[in-house]
Design an enzyme around this catalytic site. Sequence first.
Site, PDB file in Angstrom:
ATOM      1  N   HIS A  79      49.378  35.591  35.120  1.00  0.00           N
ATOM      2  CA  HIS A  79      50.301  34.571  34.634  1.00  0.00           C
ATOM      3  C   HIS A  79      50.032  34.210  33.178  1.00  0.00           C
ATOM      4  O   HIS A  79      48.927  34.419  32.659  1.00  0.00           O
ATOM      5  CB  HIS A  79      50.222  33.331  35.506  1.00  0.00           C
ATOM      6  N   GLU A  81      49.587  31.369  31.668  1.00  0.00           N
ATOM      7  CA  GLU A  81      48.508  30.412  31.447  1.00  0.00           C
ATOM      8  C   GLU A  81      47.147  31.101  31.481  1.00  0.00           C
ATOM      9  O   GLU A  81      46.279  30.830  30.647  1.00  0.00           O
ATOM     10  CB  GLU A  81      48.538  29.312  32.521  1.00  0.00           C
ATOM     11  N   CYS A 104      51.387  27.223  38.610  1.00  0.00           N
ATOM     12  CA  CYS A 104      51.176  27.350  40.056  1.00  0.00           C
ATOM     13  C   CYS A 104      49.764  26.885  40.401  1.00  0.00           C
ATOM     14  O   CYS A 104      48.961  26.571  39.526  1.00  0.00           O
ATOM     15  CB  CYS A 104      51.375  28.806  40.485  1.00  0.00           C
ATOM     16  N   CYS A 107      46.948  29.000  38.724  1.00  0.00           N
ATOM     17  CA  CYS A 107      46.781  28.673  37.305  1.00  0.00           C
ATOM     18  C   CYS A 107      46.181  27.287  37.137  1.00  0.00           C
ATOM     19  O   CYS A 107      45.370  27.063  36.234  1.00  0.00           O
ATOM     20  CB  CYS A 107      48.113  28.785  36.571  1.00  0.00           C
TER      21      CYS A 107
END
Length: 160
Positions: A79, A81, A104, A107
Amino acid sequence: MTEKRNNYLSWDECFTQIAAVMSERSKDPSTQAGAVIVDQNNIVVGLGYNGFPRSCSDEELPWEREGDFLHTKYAYVVHAEENAIYNANKPTSGCKIYTTLFPCNECAKTLIQSGITEVIYSSDKYHDLDSWIASRKMLDLAGVKYREYQPEFKIKFETN
């Protein structure tokens, strides 16, 4: 005497727009996400977008959203992040992160462990799904602030 310009971008606007530009690097056909980590002096510390790990060919891994786990992107995608943290040029403790999507649960764990103190996001479209409910719960417990920021301006590119 010339007056200074009044309609310049705020820091929130600037970093939100940079996160949006970073999302355009993603090759994911369904979700493009971007992230920017900045320190207390508004200096960029890390940039990221969602994609497969380095050296893993995007021609050999699936982009599908549905099917068994190993045949979907979810088993492989890093992801935005996480990538911003992996790409950081200094420790991220005390920093804030600007993201195109609310993080999410996976993360959120990474952000908390990395010392991120604030999340500024542009979209929370998965708000009611379990992973995002868990994310907010962990961020709250860890004292990580989060807030939505909607860009005020469209990105413009000028050539003079």
